[in-house]
Design an enzyme around this catalytic site. Structure first.
Site, PDB file in Angstrom:
ATOM      1  N   ASP A  72       0.816  -1.072  -0.071  1.00  0.00           N
ATOM      2  CA  ASP A  72       0.037  -0.024   0.074  1.00  0.00           C
ATOM      3  C   ASP A  72       0.959   1.293   0.022  1.00  0.00           C
ATOM      4  OD1 ASP A  72      -2.267  -1.451   0.041  1.00  0.00           O
ATOM      5  OD2 ASP A  72      -2.407  -1.551   2.323  1.00  0.00           O
ATOM      6  N   THR A  73       2.189   1.169   0.220  1.00  0.00           N
ATOM      7  CA  THR A  73       2.960   2.214   0.341  1.00  0.00           C
ATOM      8  C   THR A  73       4.193   2.178  -0.722  1.00  0.00           C
ATOM      9  OG1 THR A  73       4.553   1.299   1.832  1.00  0.00           O
ATOM     10  CG2 THR A  73       2.666   2.426   2.638  1.00  0.00           C
ATOM     11  N   HIS A  75       7.151   1.384   0.127  1.00  0.00           N
ATOM     12  CA  HIS A  75       8.101   0.468   0.808  1.00  0.00           C
ATOM     13  C   HIS A  75       8.787  -0.368  -0.213  1.00  0.00           C
ATOM     14  CE1 HIS A  75       9.982  -1.094   4.330  1.00  0.00           C
ATOM     15  NE2 HIS A  75       9.603  -2.482   3.797  1.00  0.00           N
ATOM     16  N   PHE A 100      21.974  -9.620  -9.130  1.00  0.00           N
ATOM     17  CA  PHE A 100      20.805  -9.300  -8.473  1.00  0.00           C
ATOM     18  C   PHE A 100      19.515 -10.031  -9.095  1.00  0.00           C
ATOM     19  CE2 PHE A 100      17.393  -5.988  -7.794  1.00  0.00           C
ATOM     20  CZ  PHE A 100      17.541  -5.814  -6.518  1.00  0.00           C
TER      21      PHE A 100
END
Length: 134
Positions: A72-73, A75, A100
């Site tokens: 939701d962010t 992050h 990676f």
């Protein structure tokens, strides 16, 4: 035979297991050996483990696997940037390839699961880099 280290972020356990299986298959196909695997809680935690593996003279390269899924962010963006920067720093500081193989950010868990084969790509890239820099 190239000896590789593997760091596997465990936050999405089933996906991590699948990515690791792809990594082992790719290593076998390329004639490489995964000498050591370090499980870590999440992608953010990967740079320290990658550094510890890269310090070993017997390790030619480190492949890092994991997933960063959107929430939701923002992050996921923060985690991805931090992990990528940390892993780049390890590679340059230790003069060894650190690949990676972390899927995301910006994807759902379903989209991440569709990319489990990135575990193989991370190992293939590690072997390619070792050979290119030999």
């Amino acid at each position: 035979m190239h000896s590789l280290g593997l760091v596997v972020a465990q936050f999405y356990g089933d996906l991590a297991t699948e990515m690791e299986e792809y990594a082992h298959e790719a290593a076998a196909e390329r004639g490489a050996e995964i000498a050591d695997t370090v499980p870590v809680p999440g992608a953010y935690d990967a740079p320290l483990a990658a550094d510890r593996l890269a310090r070993r003279e017997s390790i030619a390269a480190v492949a890092v696997l994991g997933a960063i899924v959107s929430g939701d962010t923002d992050h996921d963006q923060v985690i991805a940037r931090s992990a990528a920067k940390g892993l780049t720093d390890v590679s340059l500081d230790r003069d060894k390839p650190v690949t990676f193989g972390v899927v995301g950010p910006g994807m759902s868990s379903a989209e991440a699961r569709e990319r489990a084969d990135k575990g193989a790509e991370a190992v293939e890239t590690a072997v390619d880099m070792v050979e290119a820099l030999a």
